[in-house]
Design a protein around this motif. Structure first.
Motif, short mmCIF file in Angstrom:
data_model
loop_
_atom_site.label_atom_id
_atom_site.label_comp_id
_atom_site.label_asym_id
_atom_site.label_seq_id
_atom_site.Cartn_x
_atom_site.Cartn_y
_atom_site.Cartn_z
N ALA A 233 0.84 -0.88 0.15
CA ALA A 233 0.13 0.13 -0.14
C ALA A 233 0.84 1.14 0.29
O ALA A 233 1.48 1.39 0.84
N MET A 234 1.00 1.67 -1.19
CA MET A 234 1.56 2.81 -1.33
C MET A 234 0.95 4.76 -1.51
O MET A 234 1.43 5.63 -1.57
N ILE A 235 -0.43 4.13 -0.80
CA ILE A 235 -0.85 5.63 -0.37
C ILE A 235 -0.29 6.83 0.17
O ILE A 235 -0.85 7.55 0.06
N GLN A 236 0.27 6.39 1.38
CA GLN A 236 1.35 7.66 2.09
C GLN A 236 2.41 7.79 1.19
O GLN A 236 2.40 8.82 1.72
N HIS A 237 2.98 7.33 0.03
CA HIS A 237 3.81 7.74 -0.82
C HIS A 237 3.49 8.27 -2.11
O HIS A 237 3.91 8.41 -2.80
N ILE A 238 2.21 8.62 -2.24
CA ILE A 238 1.99 9.23 -3.76
C ILE A 238 2.65 9.99 -4.10
O ILE A 238 3.03 10.25 -5.68
N PRO A 239 3.16 11.40 -3.53
CA PRO A 239 4.17 11.96 -3.71
C PRO A 239 5.81 11.69 -4.50
O PRO A 239 5.93 12.33 -5.02
N ASP A 240 6.04 10.82 -3.41
CA ASP A 240 7.77 10.07 -3.65
C ASP A 240 7.20 9.40 -5.37
O ASP A 240 8.64 9.19 -6.18
N LEU A 241 6.56 8.36 -5.48
CA LEU A 241 6.20 8.07 -6.48
C LEU A 241 6.07 9.24 -7.79
O LEU A 241 5.91 9.07 -9.20
N VAL A 242 5.30 9.50 -7.65
CA VAL A 242 5.47 11.08 -8.90
C VAL A 242 6.80 11.93 -8.90
O VAL A 242 6.83 11.79 -10.48
N GLU A 243 7.14 12.26 -8.05
CA GLU A 243 8.42 13.49 -8.12
C GLU A 243 9.42 12.05 -9.02
O GLU A 243 10.43 12.39 -9.52
N VAL A 283 -1.99 16.97 0.98
CA VAL A 283 -1.76 17.04 2.19
C VAL A 283 -2.97 15.33 2.32
O VAL A 283 -3.66 15.18 1.84
N LEU A 284 -2.25 14.33 2.73
CA LEU A 284 -2.41 13.24 3.21
C LEU A 284 -3.98 12.97 3.69
O LEU A 284 -3.98 14.22 5.05
N LYS A 285 -4.91 12.88 3.10
CA LYS A 285 -6.51 12.70 3.54
C LYS A 285 -6.46 11.63 5.62
O LYS A 285 -6.80 9.99 3.61
N PRO A 286 -6.27 11.27 6.42
CA PRO A 286 -6.58 10.08 6.85
C PRO A 286 -8.05 8.69 6.40
O PRO A 286 -7.64 8.05 6.33
N GLU A 287 -9.02 9.75 5.98
CA GLU A 287 -9.79 8.87 5.57
C GLU A 287 -9.87 7.75 4.19
O GLU A 287 -10.24 7.11 3.51
N TRP A 288 -9.02 8.33 3.62
CA TRP A 288 -8.03 7.42 2.05
C TRP A 288 -7.63 6.44 2.67
O TRP A 288 -8.02 5.21 2.82
N VAL A 289 -6.69 6.33 3.65
CA VAL A 289 -5.47 5.07 4.46
C VAL A 289 -6.87 4.67 4.98
O VAL A 289 -7.55 3.68 4.95
N ASP A 290 -8.28 5.14 5.88
CA ASP A 290 -9.20 3.97 6.58
C ASP A 290 -9.51 3.25 5.56
O ASP A 290 -9.89 2.38 5.70
N GLU A 291 -10.45 3.72 4.08
CA GLU A 291 -10.76 3.64 3.53
C GLU A 291 -10.45 1.67 3.09
O GLU A 291 -10.90 0.67 2.61
N LEU A 292 -8.82 2.14 2.87
CA LEU A 292 -8.24 1.06 2.28
C LEU A 292 -8.07 -0.34 3.04
O LEU A 292 -8.56 -1.31 2.41
N TRP A 293 -8.40 0.39 4.20
CA TRP A 293 -7.98 -1.08 5.40
C TRP A 293 -9.73 -1.76 5.97
O TRP A 293 -9.73 -2.60 6.15
N LYS A 294 -11.18 -0.92 4.98
CA LYS A 294 -12.08 -1.68 4.31
C LYS A 294 -11.88 -2.86 3.43
O LYS A 294 -13.16 -3.47 3.91
N VAL A 295 -11.52 -2.80 2.59
CA VAL A 295 -11.20 -4.16 1.78
C VAL A 295 -9.80 -4.64 2.05
O VAL A 295 -9.92 -5.39 1.15
N ALA A 296 -8.74 -4.54 2.79
CA ALA A 296 -7.69 -5.22 3.15
C ALA A 296 -7.79 -6.45 3.79
O ALA A 296 -9.19 -6.55 4.63
N GLN A 297 -7.22 -7.61 3.10
CA GLN A 297 -7.29 -8.89 3.22
C GLN A 297 -5.34 -9.07 4.51
O GLN A 297 -5.93 -10.14 5.00
N PRO A 323 -10.00 -6.14 9.15
CA PRO A 323 -11.35 -5.11 7.81
C PRO A 323 -12.32 -5.27 9.17
O PRO A 323 -12.35 -6.41 9.42
N HIS A 324 -12.76 -4.42 9.14
CA HIS A 324 -15.18 -4.28 10.09
C HIS A 324 -15.57 -4.79 8.82
O HIS A 324 -16.69 -3.84 9.39
#
Length: 409
Positions: A233-243, A283-297, A323-324
């Motif tokens: 999961a690279m959601i917290q590192h989008i700037p690094d990937l783009v740059e 700004v990384l939004k916490p709700e984006w990270v939380d959303e991914l956990w909803k489908v995490a295996q 996941p919950h």
């Protein structure tokens, strides 16, 4: 205000035509699928030529692209008919074919001119000299090895202009770039020709047998040994990937559900759009990270991007996070007069359950199910039958194509 002109592509998986449409609806710029030959997911819902035509028509109408994975490691006899297969893909309007075997690459280039060829991650490309080689061969894009780090990608970008594609989310194979032989030897199913049995996900133990019929575990902590990696999961590192210069952000999961595909595509669409629109104030939004956990295996990590994975990137012991939510349905329509959602059920739910509606562009609403009817307006308390049509009063407007989760107790 600085903006990113060359916005990376969001590339989502699709094992069926339904998943293809969902991925595009939820923000994917492109979708990769498998055909009925030459692919590595024999158990996925691979596409017939007719289904590909439908997928291409849908993608064209939504300004998206379709790629076909033909990434087997070919043995003798495996390439028969490949030329005709690739020409058919080209004529259907497939945007590119993803290949790893040099023989299939040569066939695609020479026998289906005009069909762009992308190099699969299976080819383990880890340096810019290899990238330049494949570009000279005639490939326009390379899917990088999953073992490549951010610093290496930056170095590659400085020395090549070939398109770079990299995985950003999903399951990771314990084999180097997915080239595994465990399945071959333990299950007699060739993982490199589409038959992976996922033996790395099994539990293993080490035994001593001091006497015939006596088996004593040698694992002191009692935890069975596994070769099972956590997910990426690279959601917290989008700037690094783009740059770093990655052109295409690839999501793993052609065998995953529409719940997974819609959620993950939706999240990364938001993050990429937000960063590219204004990178200096992103700004990384916490709700984006939380959303991914909803489908995490499984638990999630950054893989090889920032160093060699450790034992923390393997699945041992109790899960560190679970996941919950479970997927319960899709909205087929909305009755504005009566404020009713018409739903196609996918998993059991009913009166009293806390549910969440979500849709493209990251729309969300939560509520409790207070009443429930079947399609004939008979009162229900549960919707237990797979794919049944039912109706639920809603507190917020919803749209066809919105998905529904149920919060687990």
């Amino acid at each position: 205000m600085r903006t990113i002109k060359n916005k990376p592509e969001i590339l989502a998986p699709a094992g069926t035509l339904e998943k293809l449409k969902v991925a595009i609806n939820y923000g994917a710029d492109a979708v990769y699928i498998g055909g009925e030959a030459y692919g590595l997911r024999s158990r996925a819902g691979n596409f017939s030529f007719d289904q590909m035509k439908q997928g291409v028509a849908y993608a064209n109408a939504h300004h998206a692209k379709i790629y076909v994975a033909a990434n087997i490691v070919a043995h003798e006899g495996d390439v028969a008919g490949a030329g005709a297969f690739f020409r058919k893909l080209r004529d259907i309007g497939i945007s590119a074919v993803i290949v790893s075997d040099p023989s299939l690459i040569e066939i695609a280039i020479t026998q289906a001119p005009g069909l762009p060829v992308h190099l699969s991650t299976q080819a383990s490309t880890t340096n810019y000299a290899a990238l330049n080689f494949w570009q000279q061969v005639g490939l326009e894009r390379v899917v990088l090895a999953r073992e490549v780090g951010i610093a290496e990608i930056k170095e590659m970008r400085r020395h090549t202009n070939v398109q770079l594609e990299a995985f950003i989310h999903g399951a990771m194979c314990i084999g180097y770039s997915g080239r595994c032989v465990l399945s071959n030897h333990l299950s007699l199913r060739d993982a490199n020709r589409g038959g992976c049995a996922q033996n790395c996900r099994w539990k293993y133990d080490l035994f001593e047998m001091p006497h015939p019929g006596v088996k004593q575990s040698q694992l002191k902590n009692g935890e069975a040994f596994s070769m099972s990696a956590v997910d990426l999961a690279m959601i917290q590192h989008i700037p690094d990937l783009v740059e770093a210069g990655v052109n295409s952000f690839k999501i793993e999961g052609r065998m995953k559900s529409i719940h997974y595909v819609s959620t993950v595509a939706n999240v990364y669409r938001q993050a990429v759009d937000s960063y590219c629109a204004d990178p200096d104030h992103y700004v990384l939004k916490p709700e984006w990270v939380d959303e991914l956990w909803k489908v995490a295996q499984r638990e999630m990590s950054t893989g090889f991007y920032y160093g060699t994975p450790t034992a923390d990137d393997e699945l041992f012991g109790k899960r560190r996070k679970r996941p919950h939510y479970s997927f319960v349905g899709e909205v087929l329509g909305y009755d504005e007069q009566r404020h009713l959602a018409i739903i196609q059920q996918r998993n059991n739910f009913g009166v009293g359950d806390q549910i969440e509606f979500y849709g493209p562009h990251f729309t969300h609403s939560q509520q409790k199910v207070t009443r429930l009817w079947d399609r004939d307006n008979d009162i229900l308390y549960r919707a237990p039958d797979a794919m049944m049509i039912c109706k639920v009063p809603v507190t917020h407007p919803v749209k066809a194509g919105d998905m529904i989760r149920k919060q687990r107790v």
